[in-house]
Design a protein around this motif. Structure first.
Motif, PDB file in Angstrom:
ATOM      1  N   THR A  57      -2.967  16.249  -2.869  1.00 50.93           N
ATOM      2  CA  THR A  57      -3.526  15.920  -4.180  1.00 50.93           C
ATOM      3  C   THR A  57      -2.425  15.682  -5.199  1.00 50.93           C
ATOM      4  OG1 THR A  57      -5.456  17.267  -3.683  1.00 50.93           O
ATOM      5  CG2 THR A  57      -5.049  16.744  -5.995  1.00 50.93           C
ATOM      6  N   ASP A 111      -6.338   5.247  -6.469  1.00 49.31           N
ATOM      7  CA  ASP A 111      -7.564   5.897  -6.006  1.00 49.31           C
ATOM      8  C   ASP A 111      -7.176   7.286  -5.519  1.00 49.31           C
ATOM      9  OD1 ASP A 111     -10.256   4.954  -3.700  1.00 49.31           O
ATOM     10  OD2 ASP A 111      -9.761   6.856  -4.629  1.00 49.31           O
ATOM     11  N   THR A 112      -7.386   8.289  -6.364  1.00 49.05           N
ATOM     12  CA  THR A 112      -6.931   9.640  -6.008  1.00 49.05           C
ATOM     13  C   THR A 112      -7.779  10.261  -4.906  1.00 49.05           C
ATOM     14  OG1 THR A 112      -8.284  10.595  -7.768  1.00 49.05           O
ATOM     15  CG2 THR A 112      -5.977  10.102  -8.297  1.00 49.05           C
ATOM     16  N   LYS A 113      -9.017   9.803  -4.788  1.00 50.35           N
ATOM     17  CA  LYS A 113      -9.871  10.367  -3.727  1.00 50.35           C
ATOM     18  C   LYS A 113      -9.402   9.900  -2.358  1.00 50.35           C
ATOM     19  CE  LYS A 113     -13.861  10.804  -6.757  1.00 50.35           C
ATOM     20  NZ  LYS A 113     -15.242  10.354  -7.067  1.00 50.35           N
ATOM     21  N   ALA A 114      -9.007   8.652  -2.280  1.00 52.29           N
ATOM     22  CA  ALA A 114      -8.484   8.099  -1.029  1.00 52.29           C
ATOM     23  C   ALA A 114      -6.994   8.373  -0.881  1.00 52.29           C
ATOM     24  CB  ALA A 114      -8.748   6.603  -0.961  1.00 52.29           C
ATOM     25  N   ARG A 115      -6.368   8.905  -1.926  1.00 53.96           N
ATOM     26  CA  ARG A 115      -4.915   9.144  -1.946  1.00 53.96           C
ATOM     27  C   ARG A 115      -4.177   7.856  -1.626  1.00 53.96           C
ATOM     28  NH1 ARG A 115      -5.144  14.929   1.235  1.00 53.96           N
ATOM     29  NH2 ARG A 115      -6.347  16.026  -0.370  1.00 53.96           N
ATOM     30  N   LEU A 116      -4.532   6.833  -2.378  1.00 52.57           N
ATOM     31  CA  LEU A 116      -4.019   5.494  -2.116  1.00 52.57           C
ATOM     32  C   LEU A 116      -3.728   4.786  -3.430  1.00 52.57           C
ATOM     33  CD1 LEU A 116      -3.582   2.974  -0.236  1.00 52.57           C
ATOM     34  CD2 LEU A 116      -6.018   2.497  -0.597  1.00 52.57           C
ATOM     35  N   ASN A 175      -7.585   8.816 -11.638  1.00 50.58           N
ATOM     36  CA  ASN A 175      -8.329   8.078 -10.636  1.00 50.58           C
ATOM     37  C   ASN A 175      -8.908   6.815 -11.252  1.00 50.58           C
ATOM     38  OD1 ASN A 175      -9.500   7.662  -8.043  1.00 50.58           O
ATOM     39  ND2 ASN A 175     -11.458   8.361  -8.880  1.00 50.58           N
ATOM     40  N   SER A 179      -0.202  12.313   1.003  1.00 50.41           N
ATOM     41  CA  SER A 179      -0.921  13.288   1.842  1.00 50.41           C
ATOM     42  C   SER A 179      -1.555  14.457   1.093  1.00 50.41           C
ATOM     43  CB  SER A 179       0.022  13.857   2.902  1.00 50.41           C
ATOM     44  OG  SER A 179       1.112  14.524   2.277  1.00 50.41           O
ATOM     45  N   TYR A 216       0.826  -1.198   0.000  1.00 50.95           N
ATOM     46  CA  TYR A 216       0.000   0.000   0.000  1.00 50.95           C
ATOM     47  C   TYR A 216       0.867   1.256   0.000  1.00 50.95           C
ATOM     48  CZ  TYR A 216      -3.672  -3.248   1.279  1.00 50.95           C
ATOM     49  OH  TYR A 216      -4.562  -4.291   1.279  1.00 50.95           O
ATOM     50  N   THR A 259      -2.158   0.872  -4.734  1.00 56.43           N
ATOM     51  CA  THR A 259      -1.788  -0.466  -4.300  1.00 56.43           C
ATOM     52  C   THR A 259      -0.979  -1.156  -5.397  1.00 56.43           C
ATOM     53  OG1 THR A 259      -3.822  -1.451  -5.168  1.00 56.43           O
ATOM     54  CG2 THR A 259      -3.851  -0.709  -2.876  1.00 56.43           C
ATOM     55  N   ASN A 303       0.203   5.346   0.583  1.00 55.85           N
ATOM     56  CA  ASN A 303      -0.662   6.475   0.919  1.00 55.85           C
ATOM     57  C   ASN A 303       0.113   7.775   0.752  1.00 55.85           C
ATOM     58  OD1 ASN A 303      -1.737   4.158   2.905  1.00 55.85           O
ATOM     59  ND2 ASN A 303      -3.381   5.553   2.378  1.00 55.85           N
TER      60      ASN A 303
END
Lengths: 113, 114
Positions: B28, B66-71, B52, B26, B22, B73, B24
């Motif tokens: 955008t 996933d740009t909304k979750a800033r994640l 995204n 912080s 993962y 994988t 993550n």
């Protein structure tokens, strides 16, 4: 993808001296970047080198310690000045291509005694 | 200040098993990179994720964003020994008309055992 070469591939230097690292790309690129990877660590951006302008340094890195030249669109040099053992790292140049790809050179492994 | 965090930092896997790394971040960003580094070597580009929902696959590796979750994988399927390496994610937050200043995660050292 761009082919990037660096010289030297490794060097052992004495404290207080300087080392100049060369980065050569086989195609013209607008932006070149210099990174440092300390032993067992991740990569940290030192500076961005654009042809025809002064390099832009990241927080914690200064021109006096890491002077950079960018004389044309295929070449750049990074000098690490007044070496101390803490400067022992791998130094990598990278280039951006096609607007989003980022490729890295093979790196220069510096050991300071 | 942009921060990029990977987990796990160390991953010991058995051959044939699946696992996910993962990443993550912080702030955008619309560009995320995955790189592989073998010991004593430079970085090899694996994936560039530009939007995204982007998903890319190459062999046993699949990356998503996933740009909304800033994640992001990196999923490993049926691991093999050759995948043993350090994997870095990196985020480009420069934006605007210029890109290229990458902030790297700490790296995940992956070891695949028979």
């Amino acid at each position: 993808s761009a082919v990037i070469s660096q010289k030297p591939s490794r060097d052992i230097c004495q404290r207080g001296t300087s080392l100049t690292i060369q980065c050569q790309v086989d195609s013209q690129v607008t932006m070149m970047f210099w990174y440092r990877q300390q032993p067992g660590q991740s990569l940290t951006l030192i500076a961005t080198a654009n042809q025809g302008s002064e390099a832009t340094y990241e927080s914690g890195f200064v021109i006096d310690k890491f002077p950079i030249s960018r004389p044309n669109l295929t070449f750049s040099t990074l000098t690490v000045s007044n070496l101390s053992p803490e400067d022992s790292s791998i130094y990598l140049c990278s280039v951006e291509e096609a607007g989003w790809e980022q490729f890295f050179g093979p790196g220069t492994r510096l050991t300071v005694l | 200040e942009l921060k990029v965090e990977q987990n796990p930092l160390f991953l010991s896997m058995q051959e044939g098993k699946n696992y996910t790394i993962y990443c993550n971040y912080s702030t955008t960003s619309d560009r995320l990179y995955w790189y592989r580094q073998d010991p004593g070597k430079s970085l090899e580009s694996l994936f560039v994720l530009l939007s995204n929902g982007a998903v890319k696959q190459e062999g046993r590796l699949m990356a998503s964003l996933d740009t909304k979750a800033r994640l992001s994988t990196l999923h490993i399927t049926a691991a093999v020994h050759d995948l043993s390496a350090t994997y870095f994610c990196a985020v480009d937050s420069t934006g605007g008309t210029s890109y290229g200043k990458l902030t790297f995660g700490q790296g995940t050292i992956l070891t695949v055992h028979p």
